[in-house]
Design an enzyme around this catalytic site. Structure first.
Site, mmCIF file in Angstrom:
data_model
loop_
_atom_site.group_PDB
_atom_site.id
_atom_site.type_symbol
_atom_site.label_atom_id
_atom_site.label_comp_id
_atom_site.label_asym_id
_atom_site.label_seq_id
_atom_site.Cartn_x
_atom_site.Cartn_y
_atom_site.Cartn_z
ATOM 1 N N ASP A 34 -10.141 15.717 7.624
ATOM 2 C CA ASP A 34 -10.171 14.393 8.273
ATOM 3 C C ASP A 34 -9.962 14.563 9.781
ATOM 4 O OD1 ASP A 34 -10.319 11.642 8.579
ATOM 5 O OD2 ASP A 34 -8.254 11.265 7.977
ATOM 6 N N ALA A 81 0.067 6.162 3.322
ATOM 7 C CA ALA A 81 1.438 6.588 3.606
ATOM 8 C C ALA A 81 2.120 5.714 4.658
ATOM 9 C CB ALA A 81 1.423 8.035 4.088
ATOM 10 N N LYS A 82 3.458 5.702 4.563
ATOM 11 C CA LYS A 82 4.268 5.099 5.611
ATOM 12 C C LYS A 82 4.920 6.236 6.371
ATOM 13 C CE LYS A 82 5.709 0.789 3.408
ATOM 14 N NZ LYS A 82 6.880 0.075 2.843
ATOM 15 N N GLY A 107 -0.117 3.468 7.091
ATOM 16 C CA GLY A 107 -1.517 3.753 6.784
ATOM 17 C C GLY A 107 -1.871 3.243 5.396
ATOM 18 N N ALA A 108 -3.097 3.502 4.970
ATOM 19 C CA ALA A 108 -3.545 3.058 3.653
ATOM 20 C C ALA A 108 -2.774 3.793 2.559
ATOM 21 C CB ALA A 108 -5.034 3.316 3.508
ATOM 22 N N ILE A 130 7.065 3.922 12.000
ATOM 23 C CA ILE A 130 6.174 4.078 13.164
ATOM 24 C C ILE A 130 4.706 3.873 12.819
ATOM 25 C CG2 ILE A 130 7.677 5.583 14.580
ATOM 26 C CD1 ILE A 130 5.874 7.974 13.543
#
Ligand SMILES: Nc1ncnc2c1ncn2[C@@H]1O[C@H](COP(=O)(O)OP(=O)(O)O)[C@@H](O)[C@H]1O
Ligand SMILES: [Mg+2]
Length: 229
Positions: free
Chosen positions: A126, A15-16, A12-13, A9
């Site tokens: 973040d 994580a998947k 990211g830089a 879904i």
């Protein structure tokens, strides 16, 4: 550790993220991918560390009544967290479509959540509008605690709020001030009005620092360009 029926879904830089079922419930699998440019052993340690840090913060949030996905499984060695899937949309995606009272209510609620989180000594790390889910029934859930830390320092709290304000300004510049005001009200309800005022002052200071750095960068760039002429 691969289980059947996972759908990617988000990539990211770091994580998947996959969607799937875990122990019979709708779940999200967050897997931190290896980085080829890092030494393999160091890489494994960093991924394990961040996985643990995120899982701990998620649980810490839950214990302190801060809405965050429940942790279903943590495998640090595999750099994997399986957590409850939260149905809803990202705050950043819906912001353009909300205004007036609804915007105020949303940000007051967010202020209360962040105020409570900071009072519990937890810094998100973040806090952008892409890391906040708005559920169908109008609740807010915080996600993405990979950069979180434990701190009670005003500076760290201020940075959390500063990051939020900046992401607010970049999505809805015209409504940011209005939303921020409601946020601070909510924050004050949980942490006390005087702490909320201290936070607001800190955020002003952090913003000034940022501007000062940008101006210096600009003037040294101009000096370089000028000398070339
Ligand atoms: N528990 C969850 N429930 C539903 N969606 C999620 C959940 N966790 C993450 N997501 C989705 O995956 C995206 C990326 O997850 P996030 O933890 O923010 O990783 P990244 O570090 O790559 O930003 C989120 O923006 C959100 O859309
Ligand atoms: Mg994120």
């Amino acid at each position: 550790m691969v289980r059947g029926g996972l759908t990617l879904i988000h990539m990211g830089a770091e994580a998947k993220l996959y969607r799937g079922i875990y122990a019979g419930v709708e779940a999200v699998y967050k897997y931190r991918v290896p980085k080829k440019y890092r030494h393999p052993q160091l890489d494994a340690r960093i991924r394990a560390y961040r996985t643990l840090r995120e899982a701990r913060a998620l649980m810490d949030a839950g214990i302190n009544g801060i809405p965050a996905p429940a942790v279903l499984l943590v495998e640090p060695e595999e750099a994997l967290i399986v957590m409850e899937h939260v149905e809803g949309r990202l705050l950043g995606e819906i912001l353009e479509h909300v205004s007036g009272r609804r915007l105020e209510a949303l940000f007051r609620m967010l202020g209360r959540i962040v105020g409570r989180m900071h009072e519990a000594g937890l810094i998100h790390g973040d806090l952008t509008t892409s890391n906040i889910i708005v559920t169908k029934d109008g609740r807010l859930v915080l996600i993405d605690f990979g950069l979180s830390s434990k701190s009670r320092r005003l500076e760290d709290r201020g940075i959390d709020v500063h990051v939020l304000l900046r992401s607010l300004e970049s999505t809805v510049p015209e409504a940011a001030e209005h939303a921020y005001k409601s946020f601070l009200e909510g924050y004050g309800e949980e942490a006390g009005a005087s702490i909320a005022e201290e936070i607001a002052e800190k955020v002003r200071e952090i913003r000034m620092r940022g501007r000062y750095v940008a101006e210096r960068r600009q003037s040294s760039l101009e000096a370089v360009l000028h000398n070339r002429e």
